[in-house]
Motif scaffolding. Structure first.
Motif, PDB file in Angstrom:
ATOM      1  N   GLU A   1       0.835  -1.205  -0.061  1.00 58.47           N
ATOM      2  CA  GLU A   1       0.187  -0.120  -0.105  1.00 58.47           C
ATOM      3  C   GLU A   1       0.961   1.206  -0.009  1.00 58.47           C
ATOM      4  O   GLU A   1       1.976   1.289  -0.089  1.00 58.47           O
ATOM      5  CB  GLU A   1      -0.672  -0.208   1.078  1.00 58.47           C
ATOM      6  CG  GLU A   1      -2.059  -0.793   0.978  1.00 58.47           C
ATOM      7  CD  GLU A   1      -3.143  -0.275   0.230  1.00 58.47           C
ATOM      8  OE1 GLU A   1      -2.786   0.928  -0.335  1.00 58.47           O
ATOM      9  OE2 GLU A   1      -4.341  -0.597   0.266  1.00 58.47           O
ATOM     10  N   THR A   2       0.337   2.284   0.152  1.00 60.83           N
ATOM     11  CA  THR A   2       0.993   3.643   0.203  1.00 60.83           C
ATOM     12  C   THR A   2       0.376   4.210   1.571  1.00 60.83           C
ATOM     13  O   THR A   2      -0.713   4.056   2.033  1.00 60.83           O
ATOM     14  CB  THR A   2       0.776   4.679  -0.799  1.00 60.83           C
ATOM     15  OG1 THR A   2      -0.524   4.891  -1.030  1.00 60.83           O
ATOM     16  CG2 THR A   2       1.242   3.956  -1.954  1.00 60.83           C
ATOM     17  N   PHE A   3       1.382   5.119   2.333  1.00 59.36           N
ATOM     18  CA  PHE A   3       0.972   6.002   3.560  1.00 59.36           C
ATOM     19  C   PHE A   3       1.637   7.082   3.363  1.00 59.36           C
ATOM     20  O   PHE A   3       3.074   7.219   3.390  1.00 59.36           O
ATOM     21  CB  PHE A   3       1.411   5.059   4.986  1.00 59.36           C
ATOM     22  CG  PHE A   3       1.026   5.735   5.999  1.00 59.36           C
ATOM     23  CD1 PHE A   3      -0.145   5.967   6.317  1.00 59.36           C
ATOM     24  CD2 PHE A   3       2.142   6.351   6.960  1.00 59.36           C
ATOM     25  CE1 PHE A   3      -0.777   6.657   7.695  1.00 59.36           C
ATOM     26  CE2 PHE A   3       1.881   7.022   8.209  1.00 59.36           C
ATOM     27  CZ  PHE A   3       0.590   6.962   8.503  1.00 59.36           C
ATOM     28  N   GLU A   4       0.985   8.037   3.583  1.00 61.08           N
ATOM     29  CA  GLU A   4       1.148   9.655   3.229  1.00 61.08           C
ATOM     30  C   GLU A   4       2.324   9.794   2.145  1.00 61.08           C
ATOM     31  O   GLU A   4       3.410  10.294   2.115  1.00 61.08           O
ATOM     32  CB  GLU A   4       2.002   9.968   4.474  1.00 61.08           C
ATOM     33  CG  GLU A   4       1.068  10.145   5.734  1.00 61.08           C
ATOM     34  CD  GLU A   4       1.772  10.569   7.026  1.00 61.08           C
ATOM     35  OE1 GLU A   4       3.152  10.526   7.149  1.00 61.08           O
ATOM     36  OE2 GLU A   4       1.095  10.817   7.966  1.00 61.08           O
ATOM     37  N   GLY A   5       1.835   9.213   0.909  1.00 63.50           N
ATOM     38  CA  GLY A   5       2.546   9.211  -0.252  1.00 63.50           C
ATOM     39  C   GLY A   5       3.563   8.302  -0.573  1.00 63.50           C
ATOM     40  O   GLY A   5       4.425   8.292  -1.617  1.00 63.50           O
ATOM     41  N   LYS A   6       4.139   7.324   0.374  1.00 63.07           N
ATOM     42  CA  LYS A   6       5.087   6.540   0.508  1.00 63.07           C
ATOM     43  C   LYS A   6       4.819   4.996   0.611  1.00 63.07           C
ATOM     44  O   LYS A   6       3.960   4.562   1.195  1.00 63.07           O
ATOM     45  CB  LYS A   6       6.191   6.869   1.585  1.00 63.07           C
ATOM     46  CG  LYS A   6       6.636   8.122   1.669  1.00 63.07           C
ATOM     47  CD  LYS A   6       7.593   8.205   2.834  1.00 63.07           C
ATOM     48  CE  LYS A   6       7.995   9.951   2.933  1.00 63.07           C
ATOM     49  NZ  LYS A   6       8.980   9.871   4.288  1.00 63.07           N
ATOM     50  N   PRO A   7       5.341   4.189  -0.295  1.00 65.52           N
ATOM     51  CA  PRO A   7       5.182   2.751  -0.127  1.00 65.52           C
ATOM     52  C   PRO A   7       5.290   2.144   1.153  1.00 65.52           C
ATOM     53  O   PRO A   7       6.399   2.504   1.783  1.00 65.52           O
ATOM     54  CB  PRO A   7       5.952   2.334  -1.272  1.00 65.52           C
ATOM     55  CG  PRO A   7       7.115   3.219  -1.203  1.00 65.52           C
ATOM     56  CD  PRO A   7       6.583   4.600  -1.188  1.00 65.52           C
ATOM     57  N   ILE A   8       4.316   1.368   1.356  1.00 65.41           N
ATOM     58  CA  ILE A   8       4.881   0.588   2.716  1.00 65.41           C
ATOM     59  C   ILE A   8       4.041  -0.948   2.528  1.00 65.41           C
ATOM     60  O   ILE A   8       3.205  -1.213   1.460  1.00 65.41           O
ATOM     61  CB  ILE A   8       3.691   1.085   3.847  1.00 65.41           C
ATOM     62  CG1 ILE A   8       2.147   1.190   3.595  1.00 65.41           C
ATOM     63  CG2 ILE A   8       4.164   2.298   4.369  1.00 65.41           C
ATOM     64  CD1 ILE A   8       1.518   1.485   4.873  1.00 65.41           C
TER      65      ILE A   8
END
Length: 209
Positions: A163-170
């Protein structure tokens, strides 16, 4: 208590596949014809399956969660920020099996200090792969999340998604642990480095009502 802004989705991120009325239609469609379709023939024998045909062993993984539960939530206030403050609140959830045992659905009330809302989890079993796909929706912004995919091994369920979180991949991880006939535990964790390190940000302790 002053509560900072937090993403509406419990996973902290959401791909807006469907919204509003379209999302409600999607739930109906998934319930009747899941993304991983229930086969009309047994993957082992090729024989036609009926409602009386025993489901594969893995399709019973979530049987421990059938019924009504009260929930104790612990939620990290800020995710992937080095925070150590946890919010604690209560909730309820009710789960039932669907699709002749190849799926299940639960709905519950989450009484967060950020606001009370309803959440729904839809789980679908793929008999050929022996894996579950887990979809989350909630009443604050109805839409279908990217599914978490995984299985139970040695009595513990592990499920993952990118997924992404605050625009970053996680990387996202769910852990399901049946503790006893009257208790089970769910945990969510994020990894900002592809699974090398994990930060647990939400824990639910379910007690049978």
């Amino acid at each position: 208590m002053v509560i900072s802004n937090q993403p509406a989705n419990p996973r902290g991120t959401r791909r807006q596949l469907l919204t509003g009325a379209a999302s409600l239609g999607a739930i109906t469609l998934l319930t009747v014809r899941p993304a991983t379709a229930v086969p009309t023939t047994s993957p082992e024998s090729g024989k036609a399956m009926t409602s009386d045909t025993p489901v594969p062993r893995g399709a019973q993984d979530f049987d421990f969660f059938v019924g009504n539960w009260t929930t104790e939530h612990r939620q990290l206030r800020h995710r992937l920020a080095g925070d150590t403050e946890w919010l604690e609140f209560s909730g309820t959830v009710s789960m039932r099996k669907i699709l002749a045992g190849f799926g299940n659905i639960d709905e519950g009330e989450i009484r967060s200090p950020r606001g009370i809302y309803t959440g729904v989890t839809l789980r679908l079993f793929d008999p050929s792969a022996g894996t579950w796909s887990i979809y989350w929706l909630d009443s604050r912004n109805p839409a279908i999340d990217t599914p978490m995919v995984g299985r139970f091994e040695d009595g513990v369920g592990l499920f993952y998604a990118d997924e992404t979180f605050e625009g970053k991949p996680i990387r996202v991880r769910f852990i399901w642990t049946p503790v006893s006939a009257g208790e089970c535990r769910w945990e969510q964790a994020f990894s900002p480095d592809g699974g090398t390190s994990w930060e647990t940000n939400w824990i639910m302790k379910h007690t049978r009502a």
